[in-house]
Design a protein around this motif. Structure first.
Motif, PDB file in Angstrom:
ATOM      1  N   ARG A 170       0.817  -1.210   0.000  1.00  0.00           N
ATOM      2  CA  ARG A 170       0.000   0.000   0.000  1.00  0.00           C
ATOM      3  C   ARG A 170       0.857   1.269   0.000  1.00  0.00           C
ATOM      4  NH1 ARG A 170      -5.347  -0.371   1.773  1.00  0.00           N
ATOM      5  NH2 ARG A 170      -6.063  -2.458   2.346  1.00  0.00           N
ATOM      6  N   THR A 171       2.154   1.104   0.271  1.00  0.00           N
ATOM      7  CA  THR A 171       3.009   2.290   0.452  1.00  0.00           C
ATOM      8  C   THR A 171       4.177   2.243  -0.521  1.00  0.00           C
ATOM      9  OG1 THR A 171       4.241   1.127   2.182  1.00  0.00           O
ATOM     10  CG2 THR A 171       2.414   2.507   2.897  1.00  0.00           C
ATOM     11  N   LEU A 183       0.363   9.681   6.180  1.00  0.00           N
ATOM     12  CA  LEU A 183       0.581  10.041   4.781  1.00  0.00           C
ATOM     13  C   LEU A 183      -0.281   9.175   3.869  1.00  0.00           C
ATOM     14  CD1 LEU A 183       4.399  10.403   5.153  1.00  0.00           C
ATOM     15  CD2 LEU A 183       2.885  12.237   4.450  1.00  0.00           C
ATOM     16  N   PRO A 184      -0.614   9.671   2.694  1.00  0.00           N
ATOM     17  CA  PRO A 184      -1.462   8.891   1.783  1.00  0.00           C
ATOM     18  C   PRO A 184      -0.713   7.704   1.200  1.00  0.00           C
ATOM     19  CG  PRO A 184      -0.745  10.931   0.737  1.00  0.00           C
ATOM     20  CD  PRO A 184      -0.294  11.008   2.156  1.00  0.00           C
ATOM     21  N   GLY A 185      -1.365   6.540   1.213  1.00  0.00           N
ATOM     22  CA  GLY A 185      -0.792   5.359   0.588  1.00  0.00           C
ATOM     23  C   GLY A 185      -1.120   5.330  -0.901  1.00  0.00           C
ATOM     24  N   THR A 186      -0.701   4.264  -1.556  1.00  0.00           N
ATOM     25  CA  THR A 186      -0.934   4.112  -2.983  1.00  0.00           C
ATOM     26  C   THR A 186      -2.429   4.149  -3.288  1.00  0.00           C
ATOM     27  OG1 THR A 186       1.033   2.728  -3.112  1.00  0.00           O
ATOM     28  CG2 THR A 186      -0.485   2.642  -4.977  1.00  0.00           C
ATOM     29  N   GLY A 187      -2.830   5.049  -4.162  1.00  0.00           N
ATOM     30  CA  GLY A 187      -4.227   5.148  -4.563  1.00  0.00           C
ATOM     31  C   GLY A 187      -5.105   5.935  -3.610  1.00  0.00           C
ATOM     32  N   GLU A 188      -4.562   6.428  -2.495  1.00  0.00           N
ATOM     33  CA  GLU A 188      -5.356   7.210  -1.552  1.00  0.00           C
ATOM     34  C   GLU A 188      -5.351   8.683  -1.941  1.00  0.00           C
ATOM     35  OE1 GLU A 188      -3.990   6.519   2.420  1.00  0.00           O
ATOM     36  OE2 GLU A 188      -4.164   4.341   2.265  1.00  0.00           O
TER      37      GLU A 188
END
Length: 417
Positions: free
Chosen positions: A309-310, A367-372
């Motif tokens: 996710r990161t 912090l925003p993860g992948t796709g967030e």
């Protein structure tokens, strides 16, 4: 607050407190972190620099080698140069083979040091052993200095070991060779400490150690020492090794003993990389004590390990930057903001655990993860305070951290309290 009761750590083994240059070791005092220089002590400038660096990193005692006349003559100059820098960390002299001679012929050195460390295995041999040991104890009495009686696996008293081996061979139920070695180390330390007391040195001037290079042997030796004495105990693997090996081995051995309530001062004897930072051993020792909940030295930064996710490295870079900022600023913060070392920060990489972990921290960011969504909520004292966006999130978050520290621990807050 009884930290040990809260963490499940056994009550501290009751030892006798020793005053080492104003730092209390044992007697229920907080576990003390110490280190040792690897400079040539006769090189005054380099030794002063390294002692100051170790003290700045948080070493509360620093040991230096005193192996020859030039080194002994340098000691008072090292002390004076450190004082001019405002560095007041107690200095310990490490003596082997000719400590009695070096201390006796260099009274300025004997006076300048805050403690003497001697090894019963090489303080002298045969008929010279007691005479030379007694000479050092007499000097410790004259200058009112404590002594560490430090037995070492690699230089164990050969006569004592041989006698115990012979005694064991004729026993009805002989011990293993390793068990005999453990007994030899413990007996060497305690017999030497008892002899020092016979010569007039108080138990409140004696620290004992029995250092080995194996985790299980260290645990066995110190468990025996704790059962059979009340002397303050110095913990540490000898020749622990380099890098992660040395850190893991030292943490395992010392951590288990501390969990059992054994140990008053610790050292991580790490082999540095060529030209590497000697202060690493100080930070590793501090991190062990802080991780176990025994002491606080610097604010803790919680950061997730990362996963699919990161895929962005932003949270890793921010966690590193915050950690580096804390390390760089801690000497100043320690003076300006008493209590800052108890803070917890969180730098998280996605929505799964990010908000929840951040709420548990004094200041946290998710912090925003992948796709967030490209937004980073910041939590202060458990509540969502603001959301950061854009390319300057890292700098903005570090500013938020510094502002929080000033508000909570700054002069205005102290005056209000």
């Amino acid at each position: 607050m009884n930290v040990r009761a809260q963490t499940g750590i056994l009550p501290r083994h009751q030892t006798i407190a020793v005053n080492v240059g104003g730092v209390l070791v044992g007697g229920g005092a907080p576990v003390v972190v110490q280190s040792m220089t690897n400079t040539d002590t006769a090189d005054i400038d380099q030794t002063v620099k390294q002692v100051a660096d170790l003290a700045r990193a948080g070493s509360e005692l620093v040991r230096i080698t005193v192996d020859r006349d030039e080194a002994a003559k340098a000691v008072p100059h090292i002390r004076d140069a450190l004082c001019k820098r405002g560095v007041t960390v107690p200095i310990i002299g490490d003596f082997h083979y000719i400590g009695h001679k070096l201390l006796g012929e260099n009274p300025a050195c004997a006076e300048a040091l805050d403690k003497y460390r001697i090894n019963p295995g090489n303080v002298g041999f045969k008929d010279k052993k007691d005479r030379q040991f007694s000479a050092i104890i007499d000097l410790a009495l004259r200058y009112r200095k404590p002594v560490r009686i430090g037995v070492n696996w690699g230089s164990l008293d050969a006569e004592l070991l041989t006698a115990l081996m012979d005694e064991n061979a004729s026993a009805a139920a002989p011990l293993s060779a390793r068990q005999v070695m453990h007994e030899a180390m413990v007996r060497s330390a305690l017999l030497s400490a008892a002899r020092a007391e016979e010569l007039g040195l108080g138990a409140d001037q004696i620290i004992v150690s029995g250092k080995v290079s194996s985790v299980q042997d260290l645990i066995a030796v110190y468990t025996m020492l704790a059962e059979r004495s009340r002397y303050a105990l110095h913990l540490g693997l000898t020749e622990a090794g380099m890098g992660s090996k040395g850190i893991v081995a030292s943490s395992a051995a010392i951590g288990i003993l501390l969990q059992q309530g054994i140990g008053d001062t610790i050292r991580f004897s790490l082999t540095p990389e060529p030209g590497g930072d000697r202060s690493q051993e100080v930070r590793a020792a501090q991190e062990l004590l802080q991780t176990m909940g025994l002491r606080s030295f610097v604010p803790v930064v919680a950061a997730c390990p990362g996963c699919g996710r990161t895929t962005s490295t932003v949270f890793q870079e921010l966690a590193r930057d915050v950690q580096d900022m804390i390390r760089d600023k801690m000497p100043e913060w320690k003076e300006r903001y008493p209590g800052v070392e108890t803070l917890n920060f969180a730098v998280m990489g996605c929505i799964v655990n990010g908000p929840g972990e951040s709420k548990h921290a004094d200041v946290g960011i998710s912090l925003p993860g992948t796709g967030e969504q490209p937004a980073a909520p910041v939590f202060i004292d458990g509540k969502k305070a603001l959301v950061l966006r854009g390319p300057n999130i890292a700098d903005e978050f570090k500013t938020i951290v510094e502002d929080y520290i000033e508000r909570r621990f700054g002069t205005g807050q102290r005056a209000a309290s």
